[in-house]
Design a protein around this motif. Structure first.
Motif, mmCIF file in Angstrom:
data_model
loop_
_atom_site.group_PDB
_atom_site.id
_atom_site.type_symbol
_atom_site.label_atom_id
_atom_site.label_comp_id
_atom_site.label_asym_id
_atom_site.label_seq_id
_atom_site.Cartn_x
_atom_site.Cartn_y
_atom_site.Cartn_z
ATOM 1 N N HIS A 162 25.827 -83.538 -0.106
ATOM 2 C CA HIS A 162 25.382 -84.535 -1.049
ATOM 3 C C HIS A 162 26.508 -84.819 -2.106
ATOM 4 O O HIS A 162 27.604 -83.861 -2.084
ATOM 5 N N SER A 177 16.380 -96.488 -7.649
ATOM 6 C CA SER A 177 17.777 -96.662 -7.688
ATOM 7 C C SER A 177 18.412 -97.480 -8.729
ATOM 8 O O SER A 177 19.434 -96.954 -9.317
ATOM 9 N N ASN A 203 21.134 -86.677 0.382
ATOM 10 C CA ASN A 203 21.517 -85.151 1.116
ATOM 11 C C ASN A 203 21.460 -84.182 0.073
ATOM 12 O O ASN A 203 21.813 -83.193 0.278
ATOM 13 N N ARG A 217 12.363 -88.659 -2.511
ATOM 14 C CA ARG A 217 12.890 -89.346 -1.345
ATOM 15 C C ARG A 217 14.506 -89.952 -1.623
ATOM 16 O O ARG A 217 15.321 -89.952 -0.693
ATOM 17 N N LEU A 218 14.695 -90.517 -2.599
ATOM 18 C CA LEU A 218 15.876 -91.050 -2.934
ATOM 19 C C LEU A 218 16.924 -89.934 -3.148
ATOM 20 O O LEU A 218 18.016 -89.953 -2.623
ATOM 21 N N SER A 272 24.291 -98.193 -0.800
ATOM 22 C CA SER A 272 23.206 -98.455 0.083
ATOM 23 C C SER A 272 22.267 -99.362 -0.489
ATOM 24 O O SER A 272 21.295 -99.656 0.521
ATOM 25 N N LYS A 288 16.907 -86.996 -1.535
ATOM 26 C CA LYS A 288 16.956 -86.398 -0.073
ATOM 27 C C LYS A 288 17.885 -87.468 0.760
ATOM 28 O O LYS A 288 18.534 -87.102 1.408
ATOM 29 N N ARG A 289 17.692 -88.791 0.359
ATOM 30 C CA ARG A 289 18.555 -89.764 1.066
ATOM 31 C C ARG A 289 19.975 -89.378 0.666
ATOM 32 O O ARG A 289 20.815 -89.862 1.685
ATOM 33 N N LEU A 311 12.492 -97.717 -3.263
ATOM 34 C CA LEU A 311 13.577 -96.968 -3.332
ATOM 35 C C LEU A 311 14.779 -97.922 -4.318
ATOM 36 O O LEU A 311 15.570 -97.480 -5.013
ATOM 37 N N LEU A 334 17.901 -100.435 0.952
ATOM 38 C CA LEU A 334 16.894 -99.934 0.464
ATOM 39 C C LEU A 334 15.311 -100.421 0.547
ATOM 40 O O LEU A 334 15.384 -101.698 0.360
#
Length: 298
Positions: A8, A34, A71, A65-66, A22, A68-69, A30, A26
């Motif tokens: 991360h 973001s 990492n 989720r964002l 990214s 974890k995306r 997301l 998305l």
């Protein structure tokens, strides 16, 4: 689960860069999350996940989720990066504007004071440790370049003109790109990988500026971009990106921070560039005085 082969981000700049890269891929939810993250680092640092989700108009699980995306193992680990950055970053000048606001006794003074408040806040957000490092990086790239193209249209033309005019005094190979009479491509055609382009652009983004960056990028030209958010279409492919605050009660975005940033970059160039740059400034002043460009005050 986080990918151990892609750790991360460890700093706010890296988070912002990854989100910007990214962003086009998305999902709508997301993207909304973001966008909030990119534009509200202080909120992310100090709000709970539920309060942040409400402010961003997404669910708490979307924020998780964002994170974890990127990492992170948890949202709390993600938020820790923002807390560390905010605690060490800004030079607070906005307090001066708050003091000014208390001095306003008449209701008709409110707008005047509000403009001042916004100006101080914009400048305060500019002078951070991260931006100091970026200014040094930008100056080194400019000094190493053969030529410097400067691009900015409509609301940011004043920024581009100021950068090019002041920069050319010390560095004669700084060139303002005007794009007059459909000549944008012709003006940019002779710039290549030995050169650099400095581009200014705030929302609404000018098609000419985006086109100029596409053309120069195709020719291998490095880009220094000064814009308002990492979601800007000017950001992809840039070597150095500055996002400056431009909030104002005025109906047009403020260019104060962009002008101030320009002065910081050019000052860095003269301070750490060859002695010839100082000689160039002295020579310019001498020529202007001989031509009668200045009015002497006795």
């Amino acid at each position: 689960m986080p990918d151990p082969h892609h750790p991360h981000p460890t700093g706010l700049d890296e988070i912002n860069q990854r989100l910007a890269e990214s962003y086009p891929t998305l999902s709508p939810q997301l993207k909304r999350a973001s966008s909030y993250v990119l534009e509200n680092p202080i909120g992310i640092a100090f709000q709970s996940v539920r309060k942040t989700a409400a402010a961003a108009d997404v669910t708490p699980s979307t924020l998780v989720r964002l994170a974890k995306r990127l990492n992170f193992e948890s949202y709390e680990q993600f938020r820790d990066v923002f807390q560390s950055a905010v605690q060490s970053a800004p030079v607070e000048l906005s307090g001066r504007a708050s003091k000014l606001k208390h001095q306003a006794n008449q209701p008709e003074d409110a707008l005047f004071v509000e403009v001042g408040d916004a100006a101080f806040d914009n400048i305060g957000r500019l002078f951070t440790a991260d931006n100091q490092a970026r200014v040094k990086d930008a100056a080194q790239r400019i000094l190493a370049a053969r030529r410097v193209a400067v691009v900015g249209f409509r609301d940011t033309f004043a920024c581009a003109y100021h950068f090019a005019y002041v920069g050319r005094i010390a560095m004669p190979d700084v060139v303002l790109i005007r794009g007059l009479e459909g000549g944008l491509l012709t003006e940019l055609d002779h710039f290549n990988e030995q050169d650099i382009v400095v581009a200014f652009g705030f929302e609404p983004y000018c098609a000419e500026t985006v086109k100029a960056l596409e053309v120069t990028r195709a020719n291998g030209v490095q880009a220094i971009v000064i814009t308002d958010t990492l979601r800007s279409p000017l950001v992809p492919g840039a070597s150095v990106t500055f996002t400056v605050a431009n909030a104002t009660p005025h109906f047009f975005p403020s260019i104060l921070s962009a002008i101030t940033l320009s002065e910081a970059i050019l000052a860095e160039c003269v301070a750490f560039g060859p002695d010839q740059l100082v000689d160039n400034v002295a020579s310019f002043e001498s020529r202007m005085r001989k031509m009668g460009a200045y009015v002497e005050v006795e």
